[in-house]
Every structure is written in C-alpha cells, then in structure tokens.
Design a protein around this motif. Structure first.
Motif, PDB file in Angstrom:
ATOM      1  N   THR A   1      34.126  40.624  50.438  1.00  0.00           N
ATOM      2  CA  THR A   1      33.325  40.874  51.642  1.00  0.00           C
ATOM      3  C   THR A   1      32.893  39.561  52.304  1.00  0.00           C
ATOM      4  O   THR A   1      32.218  39.586  53.334  1.00  0.00           O
TER       5      THR A   1
ATOM      6  N   LEU B   1      33.584  35.532  53.896  1.00  0.00           N
ATOM      7  CA  LEU B   1      34.449  34.953  54.931  1.00  0.00           C
ATOM      8  C   LEU B   1      35.870  34.709  54.406  1.00  0.00           C
ATOM      9  O   LEU B   1      36.856  35.183  54.969  1.00  0.00           O
ATOM     10  N   LEU B   2      35.991  33.954  53.327  1.00  0.00           N
ATOM     11  CA  LEU B   2      37.317  33.582  52.837  1.00  0.00           C
ATOM     12  C   LEU B   2      37.980  34.719  52.071  1.00  0.00           C
ATOM     13  O   LEU B   2      39.196  34.904  52.142  1.00  0.00           O
TER      14      LEU B   2
ATOM     15  N   ARG C   1      29.847  44.402  45.594  1.00  0.00           N
ATOM     16  CA  ARG C   1      28.501  44.869  45.221  1.00  0.00           C
ATOM     17  C   ARG C   1      28.100  46.070  46.045  1.00  0.00           C
ATOM     18  O   ARG C   1      27.374  46.936  45.597  1.00  0.00           O
TER      19      ARG C   1
ATOM     20  N   ARG D   1      29.354  47.801  52.753  1.00  0.00           N
ATOM     21  CA  ARG D   1      29.746  46.557  53.429  1.00  0.00           C
ATOM     22  C   ARG D   1      31.269  46.404  53.406  1.00  0.00           C
ATOM     23  O   ARG D   1      31.884  46.006  54.387  1.00  0.00           O
TER      24      ARG D   1
ATOM     25  N   ASP E   1      28.976  43.563  39.880  1.00  0.00           N
ATOM     26  CA  ASP E   1      28.178  42.384  40.225  1.00  0.00           C
ATOM     27  C   ASP E   1      28.470  41.338  39.154  1.00  0.00           C
ATOM     28  O   ASP E   1      28.280  41.610  37.960  1.00  0.00           O
ATOM     29  N   VAL E   2      28.935  40.162  39.568  1.00  0.00           N
ATOM     30  CA  VAL E   2      29.357  39.168  38.573  1.00  0.00           C
ATOM     31  C   VAL E   2      28.202  38.669  37.704  1.00  0.00           C
ATOM     32  O   VAL E   2      28.433  38.113  36.633  1.00  0.00           O
TER      33      VAL E   2
ATOM     34  N   LEU F   1      36.460  34.459  44.037  1.00  0.00           N
ATOM     35  CA  LEU F   1      35.841  33.763  45.175  1.00  0.00           C
ATOM     36  C   LEU F   1      34.355  34.053  45.282  1.00  0.00           C
ATOM     37  O   LEU F   1      33.649  33.374  46.040  1.00  0.00           O
TER      38      LEU F   1
ATOM     39  N   THR G   1      26.666  30.954  48.216  1.00  0.00           N
ATOM     40  CA  THR G   1      27.083  29.745  48.926  1.00  0.00           C
ATOM     41  C   THR G   1      25.924  29.060  49.668  1.00  0.00           C
ATOM     42  O   THR G   1      26.155  28.194  50.513  1.00  0.00           O
TER      43      THR G   1
ATOM     44  N   TYR H   1      24.053  24.223  44.531  1.00  0.00           N
ATOM     45  CA  TYR H   1      25.346  24.884  44.771  1.00  0.00           C
ATOM     46  C   TYR H   1      26.476  24.026  44.191  1.00  0.00           C
ATOM     47  O   TYR H   1      27.311  24.507  43.425  1.00  0.00           O
TER      48      TYR H   1
ATOM     49  N   LYS I   1      28.801  25.057  40.887  1.00  0.00           N
ATOM     50  CA  LYS I   1      30.253  25.236  41.036  1.00  0.00           C
ATOM     51  C   LYS I   1      30.990  24.275  40.095  1.00  0.00           C
ATOM     52  O   LYS I   1      32.016  24.635  39.520  1.00  0.00           O
TER      53      LYS I   1
ATOM     54  N   VAL J   1      34.224  24.925  55.457  1.00  0.00           N
ATOM     55  CA  VAL J   1      34.871  25.684  56.537  1.00  0.00           C
ATOM     56  C   VAL J   1      33.977  25.628  57.778  1.00  0.00           C
ATOM     57  O   VAL J   1      32.784  25.927  57.695  1.00  0.00           O
TER      58      VAL J   1
HETATM   59  N1  LIG Z   1      32.968  28.808  53.286  1.00  0.00           N
HETATM   60  C1  LIG Z   1      33.069  27.533  52.898  1.00  0.00           C
HETATM   61  O1  LIG Z   1      32.776  26.601  53.683  1.00  0.00           O
HETATM   62  C2  LIG Z   1      33.513  27.190  51.505  1.00  0.00           C
HETATM   63  C3  LIG Z   1      33.861  25.868  51.244  1.00  0.00           C
HETATM   64  C4  LIG Z   1      34.254  25.510  49.960  1.00  0.00           C
HETATM   65  C5  LIG Z   1      34.312  26.462  48.974  1.00  0.00           C
HETATM   66  N2  LIG Z   1      33.973  27.747  49.248  1.00  0.00           N
HETATM   67  C6  LIG Z   1      34.040  28.730  48.159  1.00  0.00           C
HETATM   68  O2  LIG Z   1      34.874  29.792  48.574  1.00  0.00           O
HETATM   69  C7  LIG Z   1      34.382  31.009  48.039  1.00  0.00           C
HETATM   70  C8  LIG Z   1      34.192  32.004  49.167  1.00  0.00           C
HETATM   71  O3  LIG Z   1      33.306  31.442  50.114  1.00  0.00           O
HETATM   72  P1  LIG Z   1      32.838  32.253  51.408  1.00  0.00           P
HETATM   73  O4  LIG Z   1      32.408  31.269  52.405  1.00  0.00           O
HETATM   74  O5  LIG Z   1      33.857  33.260  51.747  1.00  0.00           O
HETATM   75  O6  LIG Z   1      31.539  32.956  50.831  1.00  0.00           O
HETATM   76  P2  LIG Z   1      30.574  33.988  51.528  1.00  0.00           P
HETATM   77  O7  LIG Z   1      31.074  34.346  52.891  1.00  0.00           O
HETATM   78  O8  LIG Z   1      29.189  33.465  51.358  1.00  0.00           O
HETATM   79  O9  LIG Z   1      30.756  35.296  50.624  1.00  0.00           O
HETATM   80  C9  LIG Z   1      30.359  35.301  49.286  1.00  0.00           C
HETATM   81  C10 LIG Z   1      31.006  36.482  48.615  1.00  0.00           C
HETATM   82  O10 LIG Z   1      30.582  36.508  47.259  1.00  0.00           O
HETATM   83  C11 LIG Z   1      30.077  37.807  46.977  1.00  0.00           C
HETATM   84  N3  LIG Z   1      29.035  37.760  45.960  1.00  0.00           N
HETATM   85  C12 LIG Z   1      27.893  37.018  45.986  1.00  0.00           C
HETATM   86  N4  LIG Z   1      27.173  37.260  44.893  1.00  0.00           N
HETATM   87  C13 LIG Z   1      27.869  38.158  44.152  1.00  0.00           C
HETATM   88  C14 LIG Z   1      27.633  38.804  42.923  1.00  0.00           C
HETATM   89  N5  LIG Z   1      26.510  38.577  42.219  1.00  0.00           N
HETATM   90  N6  LIG Z   1      28.559  39.677  42.441  1.00  0.00           N
HETATM   91  C15 LIG Z   1      29.686  39.949  43.165  1.00  0.00           C
HETATM   92  N7  LIG Z   1      29.956  39.371  44.350  1.00  0.00           N
HETATM   93  C16 LIG Z   1      29.052  38.486  44.835  1.00  0.00           C
HETATM   94  C17 LIG Z   1      29.506  38.298  48.301  1.00  0.00           C
HETATM   95  O11 LIG Z   1      29.347  39.684  48.260  1.00  0.00           O
HETATM   96  P3  LIG Z   1      28.223  40.467  49.127  1.00  0.00           P
HETATM   97  O12 LIG Z   1      28.943  40.883  50.378  1.00  0.00           O
HETATM   98  O13 LIG Z   1      27.841  41.602  48.257  1.00  0.00           O
HETATM   99  O14 LIG Z   1      27.102  39.504  49.374  1.00  0.00           O
HETATM  100  C18 LIG Z   1      30.618  37.829  49.241  1.00  0.00           C
HETATM  101  O15 LIG Z   1      31.720  38.688  49.171  1.00  0.00           O
HETATM  102  C19 LIG Z   1      33.116  30.676  47.289  1.00  0.00           C
HETATM  103  O16 LIG Z   1      33.416  30.579  45.925  1.00  0.00           O
HETATM  104  C20 LIG Z   1      32.689  29.332  47.846  1.00  0.00           C
HETATM  105  O17 LIG Z   1      31.998  28.576  46.889  1.00  0.00           O
HETATM  106  C21 LIG Z   1      33.573  28.143  50.504  1.00  0.00           C
END
Ligand SMILES: NC(=O)c1ccc[n+]([C@@H]2O[C@H](COP(=O)([O-])OP(=O)(O)OC[C@H]3O[C@@H](n4cnc5c(N)ncnc54)[C@H](OP(=O)(O)O)[C@@H]3O)[C@@H](O)[C@H]2O)c1
Length: 364
Positions: free
Chosen positions: A14, A16-17, A39, A43, A61-62, A87, A91, A156, A160, A182
C-alpha cells in the motif's frame, strides 16, 4: 529461480514503492503470483490492484509475532511462497529509535523467522535505504558497510541498517536493494504524489522560514524517481545470480551538487512575480557546527513557529553536510542502465511541487 512459477510474498504494497513494484511485477512477469501482506484491506482495496487474479491479499502486521496472520493464511503461505520481497517500513525520519526499530528491525526479524520455516522460499529480497551509510562521507561502496561506527542521522537510518544486518546474517538466499530518496513519480513528469523530508525542506526554504543550510565541500543531493526504483526492484529482486548482493539504486554520479541545485531551485521560484516581490534571500551555507549553533539559537528564542521549522529539518538536513557519493556500478551493470541524472528533472519536480498547496508551510 524462473524455472518454476514464483509465488511472491510482498510487504508494503500500500506504500509508494510497493504499489508500483506490484504493478511492475504483474506487467513483466506473466508467471508470477503475488501475495500482498496488508494491515488494512480497505486501503489495499482502494488501490484497485487486487482486480488481477494473480494477486491475493492477506491481513497481517510485521510487528506482530508470526505477522499476526490467521492460522489458515499462515498454513497456506507456508506451502505456497517461493520468494519474499520486503518493503514494509516506517519511513518517518523523526520517529524515535525504539519505534522505528519495532517496525523496521523487528518487523524484518519476524518476517525472516517466518520465511525460514517455509520450505519453498528461495529468495528474501529486502528494500533498504542508501542512507544506512548514516554519517559516513566520501565514496559509499555497494555491499555491506552499513555499520562502520560513524553513526546515523536518525532512527530510521539506524533501524534499517540493523535490519540489513539481520538479512545478511540469515541462512537463506538474500539480496539487499538500497534506493536513495524518492522525490517524484518519474523523471518525465516530475510529479510528486508522496511528499517527504526533501519536499518539506523545500517548502520551508521557499517560505523563507530557515535562513541557514548545512553543507560541506562536495555536498550533493542524491535522489531518484519512484518509477526508476520500482522498476529496478521488480527487475532485480528475484534474479538468482544476485544472491548475496547489496546494490545501490541511486543517482550516484548523477547526483546534483548542492550549489547547482540551489541555483536551479531559486531560479525556478523567481519565475513567479509574487515570490520575487517577497525578496526571500537564499539560505547561508554553513558547516554543521554553525548550523547546530543556529538551531540552538532558535531553541532559545522561544519562537514556537521557528522551533517547529528547525525541528522538522533536524532529522534530515544534517545529511547535506555529510557529502557522500553512492557507487552504483554493480546495480547499473545488472540493470543495463543508470538512474536518471537529478539535473534532468529537478526543475520539473520543483515546479510541480509549487503548483500544489503547501500545508507544512502554512502550519509552520
Ligand atoms: N520512498 C523513499 O524515498 C525510499 C527511499 C529509500 C528506501 N525506501 C524504502 O522503500 C520501502 C518502501 O518505501 P515507501 O516510500 O514505499 O514507503 P511508504 O509509502 O511509507 O509505505 C510504507 C508501507 O509499509 C507498510 N507498513 C508500515 N508498517 C507496517 C507494519 N507494521 N506491518 C505491515 N506493513 C507495514 C505500510 O502499510 P500501511 O498502508 O498499512 O501503512 C505501507 O504499505 C521502505 O522499506 C523504505 O525504507 C524508500
């Protein structure tokens, strides 16, 4: 790994990535089935990705032991899953370390433990961040090196880095993919659908709310478009020959020097007559120590608005004074391409950002 059809358990669908990666995997791998761990099924439903019969959602839920899966789902997954793409993460840069760890480190541990008991799993792919490099400066090689004693800028990054260590120590076959930050959906559009610390910082400087910016010789901003990262994740996560690889999905040599980036940003803003009339000066570039003094001075003024501004910047902006250059040769080699250079789309992204409301600026 492509000899038999893959059933991939993907977390973070759910986000962004994650949502983009699901789309990309379905589009490029006709043989794949994807089980998404979500979760909130509402959504997930709103993303309209579940219409494809190759996608199934399970609720979990992880942070919970066994991911909080229903026993039936757990038994089914144990017999089906051949690969995991993790993923899901918290964040938020300002999250205190224990809270960041609960999701990012312990969540990864829970998933690794569960997957270790599933006989069909041939790959654990972990999406980390290039900023596990934390306070290190200079050339940052692909491969391990997330913890060389330099420390981190926020919880964060640390959580990680700790998760990467767990993945690397696991007995199975793994790959770690490290995107940098991103900043937009694609280089072509420059569209920003999800704002993060970079966008919030830009808005604060646009509003003239912060007068200093930390920097150092060689400071540059390494950012990437979401489609580049999601495509790369979908392409690399399951490739068998990448077992044990840790790869940078970063701009690398295409990162934009901070001064050039400020030139372009302020030129972009100055195109609007209304902004020009406000005569907002560019921030003074300072070393980190001076910036810290500025933060302390703001704390002491008791001005709640300015305090909120510096606090909101403090979890991210010190990275600007910790110049690093992410090496990308291995990732570029496996992908057959590099990330788009930041210069090619930064102006477009800044223009797109301005065309939207500025809630943080208004609240600051
Ligand atoms: N975006 C960036 O700039 C960026 C850059 C470098 C690395 N990353 C890494 O890429 C990955 C994806 O990033 P993103 O930007 O797509 O993240 P995001 O948009 O913040 O989404 C986070 C995702 O993790 C899920 N999540 C959070 N807590 C959880 C839990 N306890 N159990 C199960 N699911 C859970 C959220 O689900 P809900 O919808 O339920 O909240 C959502 O689907 C992450 O590992 C991040 O560290 C991102």
């Amino acid at each position: 790994m492509r000899s038999t059809p893959d059933t991939l358990l993907l977390t973070g669908a759910t986000g962004l990535l994650g949502a983009l990666a699901v789309r990309r995997l379905l589009a490029t791998r006709p043989d794949i089935s994807v089980v998404v761990l979500v979760r909130d099924s509402g959504r997930w439903g709103r993303l309209a990705l579940g219409a494809d019969p190759r996608v199934v959602a399970v609720v979990g839920d992880v942070t919970r032991p066994g991911l909080g899966l229903h026993p039936d789902a757990r038994r089914w997954l144990a017999g089906e899953v051949t690969a995991v793409l993790h993923l899901a993460a918290d964040t938020t840069f300002s999250r205190p370390l224990p809270e960041a760890r609960a999701v990012n480190t312990e969540g990864t541990r829970n998933l690794l433990e569960l997957a270790a008991g599933w006989p069909g799993v041939r790959r654990f792919a972990y999406v980390s961040t290039a900023f596990v490099a934390g306070r290190r400066t200079g050339a940052i090689a692909e491969g391990a090196g997330e913890d060389l004693g330099a420390g981190w800028v926020n919880g964060y990054e640390q959580s990680k880095a700790e998760a990467e260590r767990l993945v690397r120590a696991s007995a199975g076959d793994w790959v770690v993919l490290r995107p940098s930050t991103v900043v937009c959906d694609s280089a072509d559009s420059g569209l920003v659908t999800q704002q993060n610390a970079v966008h919030r910082a830009l808005r604060l400087y646009y509003g003239g709310l912060a007068s200093m910016m930390p920097s150092a010789e060689g400071s540059a901003l390494d950012v990437v478009p979401a489609d580049y990262v999601a495509d790369a994740v979908a392409e690399l996560a399951l490739r068998p020959e990448l077992a044990g690889e840790t790869l940078h999905l970063c701009a690398g040599a295409g990162a934009m020097p901070l001064v050039a980036l400020l030139d372009e940003t302020y030129e972009q803003w100055a195109r609007a007559e209304a902004w020009r009339r406000r005569a907002i000066p560019r921030p003074a570039l300072t070393d980190l120590e001076t910036y810290r003094l500025f933060e302390r001075a703001v704390e002491e003024t008791g001005d709640a608005r300015l305090r909120r501004v510096t606090q909101s910047l403090s979890h991210f902006i010190p990275q600007l004074a910790l110049p690093k250059r992410f090496e990308t040769a291995r990732a570029d080699g496996f992908l057959g391409r590099a990330a788009p250079p930041v210069r090619a789309y930064w102006g477009r992204m800044v223009a797109q950002l301005l065309s939207r409301r500025a809630p943080e600026e208004a609240a600051a």
